[in-house]
Motif scaffolding. Structure first.
Motif, PDB file in Angstrom:
ATOM      1  N   ALA A 529      94.004-100.364  -0.340  1.00  0.00           N
ATOM      2  CA  ALA A 529      93.714 -99.662   1.015  1.00  0.00           C
ATOM      3  C   ALA A 529      94.259 -98.267   0.942  1.00  0.00           C
ATOM      4  N   THR A 530      93.853 -97.465   2.160  1.00  0.00           N
ATOM      5  CA  THR A 530      94.367 -96.043   2.168  1.00  0.00           C
ATOM      6  C   THR A 530      94.220 -95.699   3.665  1.00  0.00           C
ATOM      7  N   ALA A 531      94.650 -94.524   4.050  1.00  0.00           N
ATOM      8  CA  ALA A 531      94.374 -94.021   5.435  1.00  0.00           C
ATOM      9  C   ALA A 531      94.222 -92.472   5.012  1.00  0.00           C
ATOM     10  N   THR A 532      93.446 -91.939   6.177  1.00  0.00           N
ATOM     11  CA  THR A 532      93.107 -90.552   5.986  1.00  0.00           C
ATOM     12  C   THR A 532      94.355 -89.786   6.592  1.00  0.00           C
ATOM     13  N   TRP A 533      94.598 -90.104   7.790  1.00  0.00           N
ATOM     14  CA  TRP A 533      95.777 -89.681   8.682  1.00  0.00           C
ATOM     15  C   TRP A 533      96.922 -90.358   8.112  1.00  0.00           C
ATOM     16  N   VAL A 534      97.735 -89.897   7.388  1.00  0.00           N
ATOM     17  CA  VAL A 534      98.926 -90.513   6.791  1.00  0.00           C
ATOM     18  C   VAL A 534     100.197 -90.365   7.422  1.00  0.00           C
ATOM     19  N   HIS A 535     100.444 -89.319   8.135  1.00  0.00           N
ATOM     20  CA  HIS A 535     101.638 -89.345   8.927  1.00  0.00           C
ATOM     21  C   HIS A 535     101.407 -88.752  10.323  1.00  0.00           C
ATOM     22  N   PRO A 536     101.871 -89.183  11.629  1.00  0.00           N
ATOM     23  CA  PRO A 536     102.915 -90.469  11.630  1.00  0.00           C
ATOM     24  C   PRO A 536     102.260 -91.540  10.854  1.00  0.00           C
ATOM     25  N   VAL A 537     103.106 -92.799  10.803  1.00  0.00           N
ATOM     26  CA  VAL A 537     102.637 -94.057   9.992  1.00  0.00           C
ATOM     27  C   VAL A 537     101.314 -94.322  10.589  1.00  0.00           C
ATOM     28  N   PRO A 538     100.376 -94.519  10.053  1.00  0.00           N
ATOM     29  CA  PRO A 538      99.207 -94.972  10.624  1.00  0.00           C
ATOM     30  C   PRO A 538      99.110 -96.201  11.167  1.00  0.00           C
ATOM     31  N   GLU A 539      98.336 -96.413  12.237  1.00  0.00           N
ATOM     32  CA  GLU A 539      98.383 -97.637  13.031  1.00  0.00           C
ATOM     33  C   GLU A 539      97.694 -98.739  12.365  1.00  0.00           C
ATOM     34  N   GLY A 540      98.098 -99.993  12.211  1.00  0.00           N
ATOM     35  CA  GLY A 540      97.378-101.022  11.495  1.00  0.00           C
ATOM     36  C   GLY A 540      98.093-101.412  10.247  1.00  0.00           C
ATOM     37  N   LEU A 541      99.138-100.426   9.565  1.00  0.00           N
ATOM     38  CA  LEU A 541      99.784-100.660   8.354  1.00  0.00           C
ATOM     39  C   LEU A 541     100.535-101.915   8.474  1.00  0.00           C
ATOM     40  N   VAL A 542     101.387-102.139   9.480  1.00  0.00           N
ATOM     41  CA  VAL A 542     102.012-103.483   9.412  1.00  0.00           C
ATOM     42  C   VAL A 542     101.385-104.706   9.611  1.00  0.00           C
ATOM     43  N   GLU A 543     100.201-104.640  10.032  1.00  0.00           N
ATOM     44  CA  GLU A 543      99.103-105.716  10.217  1.00  0.00           C
ATOM     45  C   GLU A 543      98.661-106.079   8.716  1.00  0.00           C
ATOM     46  N   LEU A 544      98.299-104.893   8.261  1.00  0.00           N
ATOM     47  CA  LEU A 544      97.591-105.095   7.131  1.00  0.00           C
ATOM     48  C   LEU A 544      98.458-105.767   5.900  1.00  0.00           C
ATOM     49  N   VAL A 545      99.732-105.468   5.950  1.00  0.00           N
ATOM     50  CA  VAL A 545     100.838-106.008   4.961  1.00  0.00           C
ATOM     51  C   VAL A 545     101.375-107.156   5.245  1.00  0.00           C
ATOM     52  N   SER A 546     101.253-107.716   6.544  1.00  0.00           N
ATOM     53  CA  SER A 546     101.857-108.392   7.245  1.00  0.00           C
ATOM     54  C   SER A 546     102.329-110.000   6.413  1.00  0.00           C
ATOM     55  N   GLU A 547     101.270-110.304   5.631  1.00  0.00           N
ATOM     56  CA  GLU A 547     101.421-111.361   4.667  1.00  0.00           C
ATOM     57  C   GLU A 547     101.602-111.296   3.167  1.00  0.00           C
ATOM     58  N   CYS A 548     101.956-109.945   2.876  1.00  0.00           N
ATOM     59  CA  CYS A 548     102.122-109.695   1.452  1.00  0.00           C
ATOM     60  C   CYS A 548     103.496-109.899   1.109  1.00  0.00           C
ATOM     61  N   ASP A 549     103.630-110.172  -0.278  1.00  0.00           N
ATOM     62  CA  ASP A 549     104.740-110.296  -0.994  1.00  0.00           C
ATOM     63  C   ASP A 549     105.399-109.015  -1.600  1.00  0.00           C
ATOM     64  N   TRP A 550     104.468-108.325  -1.910  1.00  0.00           N
ATOM     65  CA  TRP A 550     104.625-106.661  -2.638  1.00  0.00           C
ATOM     66  C   TRP A 550     103.730-105.945  -1.821  1.00  0.00           C
ATOM     67  N   VAL A 551     104.186-104.647  -1.730  1.00  0.00           N
ATOM     68  CA  VAL A 551     103.440-103.548  -1.240  1.00  0.00           C
ATOM     69  C   VAL A 551     103.573-102.296  -2.134  1.00  0.00           C
ATOM     70  N   VAL A 552     102.702-101.856  -2.733  1.00  0.00           N
ATOM     71  CA  VAL A 552     102.892-100.563  -3.673  1.00  0.00           C
ATOM     72  C   VAL A 552     102.363 -99.411  -3.033  1.00  0.00           C
ATOM     73  N   THR A 553     102.812 -98.150  -2.825  1.00  0.00           N
ATOM     74  CA  THR A 553     102.474 -97.093  -2.331  1.00  0.00           C
ATOM     75  C   THR A 553     102.200 -96.091  -3.621  1.00  0.00           C
ATOM     76  N   ILE A 554     101.278 -95.213  -3.668  1.00  0.00           N
ATOM     77  CA  ILE A 554     100.916 -94.395  -4.681  1.00  0.00           C
ATOM     78  C   ILE A 554     100.474 -92.844  -4.049  1.00  0.00           C
ATOM     79  N   GLU A 555     101.242 -92.013  -4.531  1.00  0.00           N
ATOM     80  CA  GLU A 555     101.205 -90.868  -3.765  1.00  0.00           C
ATOM     81  C   GLU A 555     101.509 -89.537  -4.834  1.00  0.00           C
ATOM     82  N   ASP A 556     100.816 -88.427  -4.736  1.00  0.00           N
ATOM     83  CA  ASP A 556     101.123 -87.226  -5.659  1.00  0.00           C
ATOM     84  C   ASP A 556     102.078 -86.449  -5.217  1.00  0.00           C
ATOM     85  N   GLY A 557     102.922 -86.861  -4.423  1.00  0.00           N
ATOM     86  CA  GLY A 557     104.281 -86.064  -3.868  1.00  0.00           C
ATOM     87  C   GLY A 557     105.481 -86.674  -4.243  1.00  0.00           C
TER      88      GLY A 557
END
Length: 624
Positions: A529-557
């Motif tokens: 998944a991704t978001a176009t508007w990345v800051h502030p924290v995008p709405e729906g992030l917490v819901e999307l990862v709510s059942e995950c054991d691992w979350v990986v973020t990839i950024e070119d910063g």
């Protein structure tokens, strides 16, 4: 002849004819080499005689040569024992800018403009305080870089000293594009004053020996007589600051260059030498080009100057098209550039709306604060700038734009990893810096469609700064979302109740999709998944990862100070129990290499990310 030059000392015994032949050979080598590798061709062709003169008059490294920006240092490299240009700007090869690890003759590695005078001022004062009065600090600065405010701060300081600073203004009337503003008009007046041409004509008639005429001319200047300067132009701009002025000098006449530099060196105090050069000198395609395509080139056919491979449709062009369309719809939208009209995509807008584009010169701080003023006056300014250059104006973004709730849009071109231009050009700091600015919003589009949408969303905000960042190079195929969760966009799903979420920001969204496929191939349920508007924290992030054991973020910063960290904090505050793994650019200065090489070395390729996740999954008690 060039093979005989292993150090600047080898230039001392050459006669006039040999120097002429050497200059011609250097130009041939530059065209042949840069056409194979890409690089800054026009600036270096323009400073061949000037660089020869500098190394014949001054004794480097005892005398310090500071090249402003540094993209005109190829000739300097050739004359200081670095003649293998086969790997120019490639990993393991020569850097495209001065680099201390390459040579004792290189001092300043930062390729941002307008800094050389401050460097020279500090070096010269240090020499004075240590009693080393037998050496000079020489700053070589273009008229384009002289538009930067930092250069004028340094001029003001230097003029109040007796330190041995020689300021060489390499005046070719251009930066990326023709130099603008009052300074440009004043320098252009000196270049084109008919009295200067009349004086040269009188000199040729009076002095049959050219050397005698030059000696007369420069002694007249250096001894403070007004005859020559009065014939050329009224000198006030630099001399009113207390600087001795020499010029204008024909920068392609080596005898004239050496005479002026010798007088400046022997003055033993602050002197400004005004040298007129022609960008692209000696290479017909560059001399005949009015668009300045040869400032920096990719691989080209040396005979014609045409690219070996046509450029693919790029991110900058997408912005250029959308900016033009929005400009047609909204009269309040204006563009701002810091001397880079074409490279940042504002050229088409400027051609249709010339009164609605402001080129401030190389002055990013002024650009940002003037944008706040434009916003106050009822307009919506769009400042298009390379991401690395906005670093210079962070204070203005914070306290002039954000503090005042100004509706200003920043379009950050070449954000993330740029690679071959070296450490100071990577646009890797912006998200880590800008996420601390209150009220500021950041978009990281993943494709052309989301870039167009993000830009339109950004210019709709009239009470806070907005930032849209995008990388260098061609734009890939569109990545449509298969579903959305708030502002989060799911790009791919493998299995139900995803155990792993791979979140890619901006151009790393495609990497997230590929990494998710590799993780799924090992039997795990995963979502990309991704978001176009990345800051502030995008709405729906917490819901999307709510059942995950691992979350990986990839950024070119920055990996350890970027938006992935910010997202993880928000999730933990919402009592999300997932483990988070952040992948991004390490907090270090990245040496020149291709983008792909840096991505691989930083562990940002899909295979490395998938392997890191699978290793953790295999170690976890609940691993399947």
């Amino acid at each position: 002849m060039l093979e005989r030059i292993t150090s600047p000392q080898d230039l001392q015994g050459l006669d006039s004819q040999e120097l002429t032949e050497l200059a011609a050979e250097i130009r041939e080598v530059l065209v042949d080499s840069v056409s194979r590798t890409g690089g800054h061709l026009g600036p270096n062709l323009g400073v061949v005689e000037l660089t020869l003169g500098l190394h014949r008059v001054f004794e480097s490294p005892k005398d310090t040569l500071v090249f402003d920006t540094g993209h005109q240092s190829y000739v300097h490299k050739l004359l200081t024992g670095r003649q293998d240009f086969s790997g120019l700007r490639s990993r393991g090869g020569l850097a495209g800018y001065p680099q201390r690890s390459e040579s004792e003759h290189d001092v300043v590695e930062n390729s941002h403009a307008s800094t050389s005078l401050s460097w020279a001022a500090g070096i010269a004062r240090g020499n004075t305080l240590r009693g080393q009065t037998d050496r000079s600090a020489v700053a070589i600065i273009g008229d384009g870089a002289l538009t930067g405010g930092m250069a004028w701060e340094a001029l003001n300081s230097i003029s109040a000293t007796n330190d041995r600073v020689v300021i060489v203004v390499n005046d070719n009337g251009r930066s990326y594009a023709p130099t603008i503003g009052g300074l440009a008009r004043r320098l252009d007046g000196i270049r084109t004053d008919p009295r200067y041409e009349q004086f040269l004509g009188w000199g040729k008639r009076t002095f049959k020996d050219r050397g005698a005429f030059r000696t007369f001319a420069y002694k007249t200047v250096m001894h403070g007589k007004r005859a020559l300067k009065g014939l050329i132009t009224e000198q006030g701009m630099f001399e009113d600051l207390g600087l001795k002025y020499v010029g204008p000098v024909d920068g392609h006449d080596l005898e004239q260059v050496e005479a002026a530099l010798t007088h400046a060196r022997d003055f033993r105090g602050p002197v400004l030498v005004h040298v007129l050069t022609e960008k692209g000198r000696g290479y017909s395609p560059a001399e005949e080009d009015v668009a300045d395509r040869f400032h920096a080139v990719g691989k080209i056919h040396p005979e014609t100057g045409l690219p070996v491979q046509p450029s693919r449709f790029g991110w900058t062009k997408v912005f250029a098209e959308e900016m033009l369309q929005v400009g047609r719809e909204r009269e309040d939208v204006v563009g701002i550039t810091a001397a880079m009209l074409a490279p940042v995509g504002l050229q088409p807008f400027a051609e249709e709306f010339p009164d609605r584009v402001i080129d401030v010169g190389i002055a990013e701080q002024h650009a940002v604060t003037s944008a706040a003023g434009l916003s106050f006056a009822g307009l919506h300014p769009v400042f298009a700038v390379y991401a690395t250059f906005l670093n210079r104006a962070f204070d203005q973004v914070l306290l002039d734009v954000a503090l005042h709730g100004a509706g200003v849009t920043f379009m950050l071109d070449r954000a993330g990893i740029t690679g071959d231009d070296g450490p100071s050009h990577n646009g890797m700091w912006d998200m880590a810096l800008l996420r601390h600015v209150p009220g500021l919003q950041i978009a990281a589009p993943r494709d052309a469609a989301t870039l167009r949408a993000a830009f339109r969303d950004a210019v709709a905000v009239d009470d806070a700064p907005t930032v849209v960042r995008y990388p260098k190079g061609p734009v890939g195929d569109d990545l449509p979302a298969v579903r959305v969760v708030g502002a989060m966009e799911v790009l791919a799903e493998h299995g139900e109740s995803a155990r792993v979420a791979v979140l890619g920001l901006g151009p790393m969204a495609s990497t997230a999709v590929e990494a998710a496929e590799k993780i799924a191939a090992d039997g795990h349920s995963v979502v990309a998944a991704t978001a176009t508007w990345v800051h502030p924290v995008p709405e729906g992030l917490v819901e999307l990862v709510s059942e995950c054991d691992w979350v990986v973020t990839i950024e070119d910063g920055l990996a350890d100070a970027g938006l992935g960290q910010e997202w993880a904090v928000a999730a933990r505050e919402a009592r999300n129990s997932a483990e988070w793994l952040h992948r991004g650019v390490p907090r270090e200065f990245l040496q020149h290499a291709s983008r792909a090489q840096i991505v691989e070395a930083s562990g940002l390729d899909a295979s490395a990310i998938a392997d890191a996740v699978l290793e953790r999954l295999s170690d976890a008690p609940s691993a399947s």
